[in-house]
Design a protein around this motif. Structure first.
Motif, short mmCIF file in Angstrom:
data_model
loop_
_atom_site.label_atom_id
_atom_site.label_comp_id
_atom_site.label_asym_id
_atom_site.label_seq_id
_atom_site.Cartn_x
_atom_site.Cartn_y
_atom_site.Cartn_z
N ASP A 64 0.88 -1.16 -0.21
CA ASP A 64 -0.05 -0.19 -0.06
C ASP A 64 0.79 1.32 0.24
O ASP A 64 2.03 1.04 0.19
CB ASP A 64 -0.91 0.06 1.22
CG ASP A 64 -1.67 -1.04 1.23
OD1 ASP A 64 -2.24 -1.47 0.07
OD2 ASP A 64 -2.34 -1.52 2.45
N SER A 192 -12.57 8.10 -15.71
CA SER A 192 -12.84 7.72 -14.27
C SER A 192 -13.23 8.43 -13.21
O SER A 192 -13.51 8.42 -12.19
CB SER A 192 -11.29 6.99 -13.71
OG SER A 192 -10.20 7.85 -13.97
N ILE A 199 -7.19 5.71 -6.63
CA ILE A 199 -8.70 5.56 -6.95
C ILE A 199 -8.66 5.15 -8.47
O ILE A 199 -9.54 4.24 -8.79
CB ILE A 199 -9.45 6.78 -6.71
CG1 ILE A 199 -9.45 7.10 -5.35
CG2 ILE A 199 -11.21 6.66 -7.06
CD1 ILE A 199 -10.24 8.46 -4.79
N TYR A 201 -6.59 3.50 -10.12
CA TYR A 201 -6.32 2.17 -10.16
C TYR A 201 -7.60 1.07 -9.87
O TYR A 201 -7.70 0.11 -10.49
CB TYR A 201 -5.31 1.59 -8.82
CG TYR A 201 -4.05 2.14 -9.40
CD1 TYR A 201 -3.37 2.03 -10.90
CD2 TYR A 201 -2.78 2.35 -8.47
CE1 TYR A 201 -2.24 2.54 -11.02
CE2 TYR A 201 -1.77 2.83 -8.59
CZ TYR A 201 -1.31 2.78 -9.98
OH TYR A 201 -0.02 3.25 -10.18
N ASP A 202 -8.59 1.58 -8.81
CA ASP A 202 -9.63 0.61 -8.67
C ASP A 202 -10.55 0.91 -9.52
O ASP A 202 -11.32 -0.08 -9.99
CB ASP A 202 -9.99 1.22 -7.22
CG ASP A 202 -9.34 0.93 -6.17
OD1 ASP A 202 -8.18 -0.20 -6.38
OD2 ASP A 202 -9.26 1.38 -5.08
N SER A 205 -11.24 0.74 -15.85
CA SER A 205 -10.74 -0.24 -16.64
C SER A 205 -11.39 -0.09 -17.90
O SER A 205 -12.24 0.46 -18.16
CB SER A 205 -11.48 -1.75 -15.80
OG SER A 205 -12.80 -1.66 -16.31
N SER A 490 -1.43 -7.44 -9.29
CA SER A 490 -2.55 -6.37 -9.90
C SER A 490 -2.56 -6.89 -11.47
O SER A 490 -3.79 -6.47 -12.00
CB SER A 490 -2.03 -5.14 -9.48
OG SER A 490 -1.16 -4.61 -10.32
N SER A 494 -6.31 -8.09 -13.66
CA SER A 494 -6.93 -7.59 -14.80
C SER A 494 -7.02 -8.28 -15.82
O SER A 494 -7.34 -7.71 -17.13
CB SER A 494 -6.58 -6.05 -14.76
OG SER A 494 -5.32 -5.86 -14.33
#
Lengths: 497, 631
Positions: A64, A192, A199, A201-202, A205, A490, A494
Motif C-alpha cells: 500500500d 474515471s 482511485i 487503479y480501482d 478499466s 495486480s 486485470s
C-alpha cells in the motif's frame, strides 16, 4: 513524527534554500556566490537526512501507499495527493543522495553565476522528489514535465559549445512525448472521474482494443523518450556531451529513470492488456538498444558520448525486465535502474574529474593516466567493471535478474540480450585502456594531479554503495519486493496474462 | 573447523598489500601476504588429509546474495571431496607462486599491486571451487577472469599487454555469455540455481533441455579453459609476468572449466550428446595445440600451447565419464606445468628477459638447477614412467579407448598421436634452450645467473609434486574401490563403469603412450642435437605447413576478419548513417528544418501590399459564405 506531512516537507525543503540565496544576492553580502554553495549543500543534506528518516519509518511489508497526504486543490479539479511505495522510495533516496554529491562536484567547477546554478539544482531536486511522490495523475504530470525546465536551463546556460542545439533537441523530443501523454491523462481522468491515482487503479478499466492501445502508445511516447529507448535516444548523447558534469549525473541517474518509473506506475497497472500486447514490440526495441547502441558506443571518440550510449544499452535491460510481467524481471528492472543511477553517476563524475584538468573529452587526448593518477584509475576501474556487469557489483544483479526473467518469457530475446554481456566488455575495457593504460602520449597528461579531497568525497560513497549492494543487494531487493509483487499480482488480476 | 578461513585469508592478504603495502613496506607486506596464503594452504592440506580418511562434506552459509522470486542465491561454501582436491591444488601452487614472485618481481616498482592481484585471484578461485550454487560459481568465474585481465595487463605501458588483457577478457566473456544462458536454462527447468536442488530435480527434465543446458555450460568452460575456437586468448596471455602464467594460465584458472563440468557431473551424465561434443572438442584441442606448439619459438608460448593441449586431454576424460581421471590429470598437471612455467621464468630471469629459444642454447652449464627442474617437468609432462604425468595421462588415453561414447575412437587416436607431438615439442624446448652451442649474445651470457633462493625453493617443492603426486595419489583418483571417497561430489550414471574398465584395457593400449613418448624424444634428438639442418630444411620444403602451424592455423586472422574489423565499421555505419542521417534527419533536425522552410514559405505571403491582403480576405469570406450556404 508520523503526523507531519513528511513527503511535502521532503519535496519542498530544497526550495527553502532559494530565499536565502536570493536575500544574499540582494543585500550583496560579501562572497554571496560562495555562501550560496554552502546554503545549497546544507539544504540538500538536510533533505537527504529527512529521506533517511522516511526510510527508517517505512514499512516494507505492505504494497500500500504510505505517508499519504491528500487534500483537494483547484476547487476540487485535482487533488494534492502524495504517497510512496517501495518502488518510489528507492528513487527518492537516489535523488536525495545524489543531489548533495552533485553540489559538491560543482564546488570549484562552476564559477559563472553560481547562485543561479545552485537555485536550479535545488528546484530540480524538488521536482524530482515530487515526481516520485505524486499520487495524483495531474500533479505527477506537472512535476514530471517541469523537471525539464531546470535541466534545460542547466544545459543551456552552463553547458558546452553546442549547448543550444542540444538543449533544443532535448526539449523537442520530450515535448512530443509529453503532449501525447497529456491527452491520454485527460482521457483517463474523464473516464474515471478522478485524478487520484490510487482511485483510478480501482475504478479505471478498459477493454482491450484500439483505445487502450492508443492510450498506451501515448504514454509510451513520453516514457520511451525519457528512458531513452531506441530510436528515441539520439538526444541523450548530445545532451550529455554539452551538460556540465553535475547535469550529466542527474540526467543519467534520475531523469532517465522517470521513464521506467512511468511504465511501472501507469502503463503496466492501468493498461495491462496493451502492455502485454506490445511487449514483443518493447523487447525488439530493447534488444536493438542493447546491441545497436553498444556497437555505436564502441566507435565513439568522445568519452561522454560513449558512456551516454552505454546508458541507452543498459536501459534496454530495464525495459525488457519491466515488460516480462514477472517478479524477477520487474525487480531486476528496478534494481538495474537503481544500479545504473549509481554507476552512470559515478562514471560521469569520473569523466568530470579528468575533464576539469584537461578540458577535453576526446579519448585520443588521454592515455597513461594511471601513472599520474593511480587512485583515480582504481575508482574508474571499479566503475567500469560495474558498468560491464561484473558479479560483486550492482551492475550484475539487475542484469542477471532481467536475463533470467526474459529467458522464461522468450528465449530468442534472451539470447540477444545476453550478448550485451560481451559487447559491454568490449567498449568498457576499450575506453579504460585508451584513457588509463598505455604510454602517455599527450604531455598535458604528465602533469595531472591525483584526486582531490572533494573529488574523493563524491566518489567514495558511490564506490561503497556499488560494491556493498553488489555483494549484499538484499536491503534494496527487500525494499522493492512487496511492491513489485503487488504490481505483478495486480496485472494478473486485470486479465493481462 | 573454520574452513571459511581458507577462502578469506587470501582476500585479507590482497587488501593488505593493495591498500596498506606502502605503509608496511616491502618486506612486511610480502611476509603477510605469503604467510596468509601459506596458512590457507596448510588448512587445505589438512582438509585434504581428512578427505582421504573419509571426511565427506560440509556447507557453511555466509549470507544471502540475490533473492528475488524463486531465485535464491546465497554466499555459502561447500566443502566436499572434489572441492578439497581443488583447494589443495590452488592454495599450494598459489603459495609457491607468491614466494617465487618475491624474487622474480624484486625489481618491479609496482610489487604491492602485483601481490594484491595475485592474492585476489586466489580468493576468487577459491570462491569458485567452494561454491554451492551456479551463481556464486559465476562470481568466482568472473573474478578470476578479472584477476587474469589485470595481471596480463600488469605492465600497462606495453600496448601488446593491454591488447592481450582485453582479448582475454572479451573472449572469456563470449564463453560467459553461454554460461549465463546455461544458468538460465537450468533455472527455468529446475526452478533453482543451487547445486543440491538442481541435481535432485535434473532427472525430471526433458532430454532436449538437458542437452542445451550442458552445451551452454560447456561453452563457458571452453572460454575459460581455452578450448578450440575460444583458445586464442591463452597464448597472448603470456604477455603477463611469468608467475602469473604459472598460477593462472597453467595450474588453476584455466582448469576452472574442467572443474565446472566435474561439479555438474549429475547434469552432464544425462546428456550423451554434450559428452560426445566435449570428447570431440577436447581431442581436437589437444591435437591442434600440440601441432602449433611444434614450431613456436617463444618459450612461454610453447608451454602455453602445451597447457591448451593438456586441457584438451582433461576434457576427453570428462567426456568419456571418467571424471576422477580428469581431476587426477588436473592435479598432476598443476604441479608439473607450474614447474615448467616457473622454470622458464627462471630461464628468462637469467637471460635478461629474453624469451626466444632460438637465441638460447647451452644454458645447462650456467643454470644447472633450473635445467634439472625443467627436465623433471618435461619428463612428467611427456609421461615418463613413475612420474606424475605417466599415471594421469595414460589413464586418460586408456579411458578414451575403453569408452563406449560416440567419438571415443577419434579421441583415442588423436590423443595417442598428440602424446608423440607433446614429447617432441617438449624436448625441442629443452634441447634448444639448454643444449647445443649457445646462440645468445656474450653480453647476455655474462650476466646470466642462477635465480635466488626465493625462486629456487618453490621450484624444488613443485618438482616433488611433479615427481611423486602421480604415484602417491593414483589409487585415490583411479581405484574403483576407493570411489566412495568421492561421495556425492561426483555422480556417475549407473551404467558408467569406466573407472573399472580402465584396468582391463589391453596391454598395447597401456604401453602405447610410452612408445609415442620415446619416438617423440628420438625425433627431437635427431632434429636438434644430431642433424641440426633438418628443421630448417623441412620448414623450407614444407613451408605451407610450417607457416600454417607457425601462424596458429590463422585463427587470429580469421577472427579479426570476421568479428573485430567489421565491428568498428558497423559501429561507424550505425552511428554516422543511422543515428545521424536517418533518426536525427527524420526526427528533430528534420522537423526543425521543415518548420523553418514552412515558415519561410508562409512569410512569402506577407508581401506588405494592402490589395494582396484584401484579396485574401475576400476569398476567405467567399469560402465562409459557401460553407454556410451548403449546410
Amino acid at each position: 513524527m508520523i503526523n507531519l506531512p513528511l513527503l511535502s516537507i521532503l519535496t519542498f525543503l530544497p526550495l527553502i534554500g532559494l530565499p536565502f540565496i536570493i536575500v544574499g544576492k540582494i543585500i550583496n553580502a560579501e562572497n554571496y556566490q560562495n555562501i550560496s554553495k554552502y546554503i545549497a549543500l546544507f539544504v540538500s543534506l538536510i533533505t537527504f537526512l529527512i529521506s533517511l528518516i522516511i526510510l527508517y519509518n517505512f514499512d516494507i511489508n505492505t504494497s500500500d501507499f504510505q505517508y499519504n497526504e491528500r487534500f483537494p486543490i483547484m476547487s476540487g479539479l485535482m487533488t494534492y495527493r502524495m504517497g510512496i511505495d517501495g518502488i518510489s522510495i528507492l528513487f527518492i533516496l537516489l535523488s536525495t543522495f545524489l543531489t548533495p554529491i552533485c553540489i559538491i562536484a560543482s564546488w570549484n567547477i562552476i564559477s559563472d553565476r553560481v547562485d543561479y546554478y545552485m537555485c536550479s539544482f535545488l528546484i530540480l531536486e524538488t521536482l524530482m522528489i515530487g515526481t516520485f511522490c505524486a499520487l495524483d495523475i495531474v500533479l505527477f504530470y506537472l512535476f514530471f514535465e517541469s523537471v525539464l525546465i531546470p535541466m534545460f536551463v542547466i544545459i543551456g546556460v552552463w553547458g558546452g559549445e553546442r549547448r543550444v542545439y542540444s538543449a533544443f533537441k532535448f526539449f523537442l523530443y520530450t515535448l512530443l512525448g509529453s503532449v501525447l501523454m497529456l491527452v491520454a491523462i485527460i482521457y483517463i481522468v474523464l473516464a474515471s472521474g478522478t485524478t487520484e491515482l490510487p482511485i483510478i487503479y480501482d475504478v479505471f478499466s478498459i477493454d482491450h482494443g484500439i483505445i487502450q492501445n492508443l492510450l498506451w502508445l501515448a504514454f509510451f511516447a513520453s516514457f520511451a523518450v525519457k528512458m531513452p529507448m531506441w530510436p528515441f535516444h539520439t538526444w541523450l548523447p548530445d545532451a550529455h556531451v554539452e551538460a556540465p558534469t553535475a547535469g550529466s549525473v542527474i540526467l543519467a541517474a534520475i531523469l532517465l529513470k522517470m521513464g521506467g518509473y512511468g511504465f511501472l506506475r501507469f502503463s503496466l497497472p492501468l493498461l495491462p492488456d496493451s502492455s502485454f500486447y506490445f511487449s514483443d514490440f518493447i523487447f525488439i526495441l530493447s534488444v536493438i538498444a542493447i546491441i545497436y547502441t553498444s556497437i555505436v558506443a564502441y566507435v565513439q571518440e568522445d568519452i561522454k558520448k560513449l558512456i551516454a550510449y552505454s546508458s541507452v544499452a543498459h536501459m534496454g535491460f530495464v525495459t525488457m525486465g519491466i515488460f516480462t510481467f514477472n517478479i524477477n524481471g520487474i525487480q531486476g528492472g528496478i534494481f538495474q535502474m537503481f544500479s545504473h543511477g549509481l554507476i552512470s553517476g559515478a562514471l560521469f563524475l569520473s569523466v568530470g574529474v579528468i575533464y576539469n584538468r584537461m578540458h577535453t573529452r576526446k579519448i585520443a587526448d588521454y592515455g597513461g593516466v594511471v601513472s599520474v593518477m593511480p587512485k583515480f584509475a582504481l575508482f574508474l576501474m571499479v566503475f567500469t567493471l560495474a558498468n560491464i556487469g561484473l558479479p560483486g557489483t550492482t551492475g550484475f544483479v539487475g542484469e542477471f535478474l532481467t536475463i533470467m526473467a526474459i529467458f522464461s518469457f522468450n528465449k530468442v530475446f534472451a539470447f540477444f540480450a545476453a550478448s550485451g554481456v560481451i559487447l559491454s566488455a568490449v567498449y568498457g575495457l576499450w575506453l579504460y585502456r585508451k584513457v588509463i593504460f598505455e604510454k602517455i602520449t599527450n604531455d598535458a597528461v604528465k602533469s595531472l594531479k591525483d584526486l582531490t579531497l572533494g573529488e574523493k568525497v563524491t566518489l567514495i560513497p558511490l564506490l561503497i554503495l556499488i560494491i556493498l549492494f553488489g555483494i549484499y543487494p538484499a536491503p534494496v531487493l527487500d525494499l522493492i519486493s512487496v511492491s513489485s509483487i503487488g504490481l505483478v499480482e495486480s496485472i494478473n488480476l486485470s486479465g493481462g496474462k | 573447523m573454520e574452513l571459511f578461513l581458507i577462502v578469506f585469508l587470501p582476500l585479507i592478504g590482497s587488501i593488505i598489500s593493495g591498500f596498506f603495502g606502502k605503509i608496511l613496506g616491502l618486506r612486511l607486506s610480502h611476509f603477510i601476504s605469503c604467510s596468509l596464503i601459506l596458512a590457507s594452504s596448510i588448512l587445505s592440506a589438512y582438509l585434504f588429509y581428512m578427505t582421504l580418511n573419509g571426511y565427506q562434506t560440509s556447507n557453511q552459509f555466509l549470507f544471502e546474495w540475490i533473492n528475488s522470486g524463486a531465485i535464491d542465491a546465497s554466499w555459502s561454501l561447500k566443502f566436499d571431496t572434489l572441492t578439497s582436491v581443488m583447494l589443495v591444488v590452488v592454495t599450494s601452487v598459489s603459495a609457491l607462486v607468491h614466494i617465487y614472485s618475491i624474487g622474480y618481481m624484486s625489481h618491479d616498482p609496482y610489487q604491492y599491486r602485483f601481490f594484491s592481484y595475485l592474492s585476489f585471484f586466489t580468493f576468487a578461485m577459491l570462491m569458485l571451487v567452494t561454491s554451492d550454487n551456479l551463481l556464486q560459481l559465476f562470481f568466482g568465474w568472473e573474478g578470476v577472469g578479472l584477476a587474469s585481465y589485470l595481471l596480463i595487463g600488469f605492465w600497462y605501458e606495453k600496448p601488446s599487454a593491454n591488447a592481450a588483457a582485453m582479448k582475454a577478457f572479451v573472449v572469456n566473456r563470449v564463453g560467459d555469455f553461454g554460461f549465463l544462458l546455461g544458468i538460465a536454462v537450468i533455472y527455468i527447468a529446475t526452478g533453482s540455481i543451487s547445486f543440491d536442488v538442481i541435481f535432485q530435480k535434473i532427472n525430471n527434465v526433458n532430454q532436449f533441455t538437458i542437452n542445451i543446458a550442458c552445451l551452454l555450460l560447456f561453452m563457458g568452460a571452453m572460454g575459460k579453459s581455452a578450448q578450440l575456437f575460444l583458445h586464442t586468448w591463452l597464448p597472448d596471455a603470456m604477455e603477463g609476468p611469468t608467475p602469473v602464467s604459472a598460477l593462472i594460465h597453467a595450474a588453476t584458472m584455466v582448469t576452472a572449466g574442467i572443474f565446472l563440468v566435474a561439479r555438474c557431473s549429475p547434469i552432464f551424465e544425462n546428456s550423451d550428446l554434450a559428452l560426445s561434443f566435449i570428447i570431440i572438442i577436447g581431442a581436437s584441442t589437444a591435437f591442434f595445440a600440440a601441432t602449433v606448439g611444434l614450431v613456436q619459438n617463444d618459450i612461454k608460448r610453447i608451454i602455453a600451447y602445451s597447457t591448451c593441449s593438456q586441457l584438451g586431454y582433461m576434457f576427453v576424460a570428462l567426456g568419456v565419464g571418467a571424471y576422477q581421471v580428469a581431476i587426477f590429470h588436473l592435479f598432476t598437471h598443476a604441479f608439473f606445468k607450474a614447474l615448467l612455467f616457473l622454470g622458464s621464468g627462471s630461464v628468462i630471469h637469467a637471460m635478461s628477459d629474453e624469451q626466444d629459444i632460438q637465441k638460447m642454447g647451452g644454458l645447462y652449464k650456467i643454470i644447472p638447477f633450473t635445467w634439472i627442474m625443467m627436465l623433471i617437468g618435461t619428463l612428467a609432462l611427456t609421461g615418463a614412467p613413475l612420474l606424475s604425468g605417466y599415471y594421469s595421462k595414460d589413464a586418460i588415453i586408456e579411458s578414451a579407448f575403453v569408452s563406449h561414447a560416440f567419438g571415443h575412437e577419434y579421441a583415442f587416436y588423436l590423443l595417442v598421436f598428440s602424446a608423440l607431438l607433446t614429447s617432441f615439442y617438449s624436448w625441442r624446448l629443452i634441447f634448444l634452450t639448454f643444449h647445443g652451442k649457445t646462440r645468445a649474445s656474450q653480453d647476455v651470457l655474462s650476466k646470466a645467473h642462477e635465480s635466488p633462493l626465493s625462486m629456487t625453493i618453490p621450484l624444488l617443492l613443485l618438482s616433488f609434486g611433479a615427481l611423486f603426486s602421480g604415484y602417491l595419489f593414483s589409487d585415490f583418483f583411479l581405484s574403483y574401490e576407493l570411489k566412495d571417497l568421492w561421495g556425492s561430489s561426483i555422480y556417475t550414471h549407473p551404467d558408467n563403469h569406466i573407472l573399472e574398465e580402465i584396468h582391463h584395457s589391453p596391454f598395447w593400449v597401456k604401453k602405447i603412450p610410452l612408445v609415442m613418448m620415446v619416438i617423440g624424444f628420438i625425433i627431437a634428438i635427431l632434429f636438434y642435437l644430431l642433424l641440426k639442418n633438418v628443421p630448417s630444411f623441412l620448414s623450407n620444403k614444407l613451408s605451407f605447413i610450417y607457416n600454417f602451424l607457425y601462424n596458429k592455423w590463422y585463427f587470429d586472422e580469421l577472427y579479426n576478419f570476421i568479428f573485430v574489423n567489421p565491428l568498428k565499421r558497423i559501429g561507424n555505419f550505425l552511428w554516422l548513417f543511422f543515428d545521424k542521417k536517418i533518426i536525427d534527419g527524420l526526427g528533430p533536425d528534420g522537423i526543425s528544418s521543415l518548420v523553418i522552410s514552412i515558415s519561410r514559405n508562409v512569410s512569402k505571403i506577407q508581401t506588405g501590399y494592402v490589395y494582396h491582403y484584401a484579396f485574401a480576405m475576400l476569398i476567405g469570406l467567399g469560402f465562409l459564405l459557401i460553407r454556410f450556404a451548403v449546410y
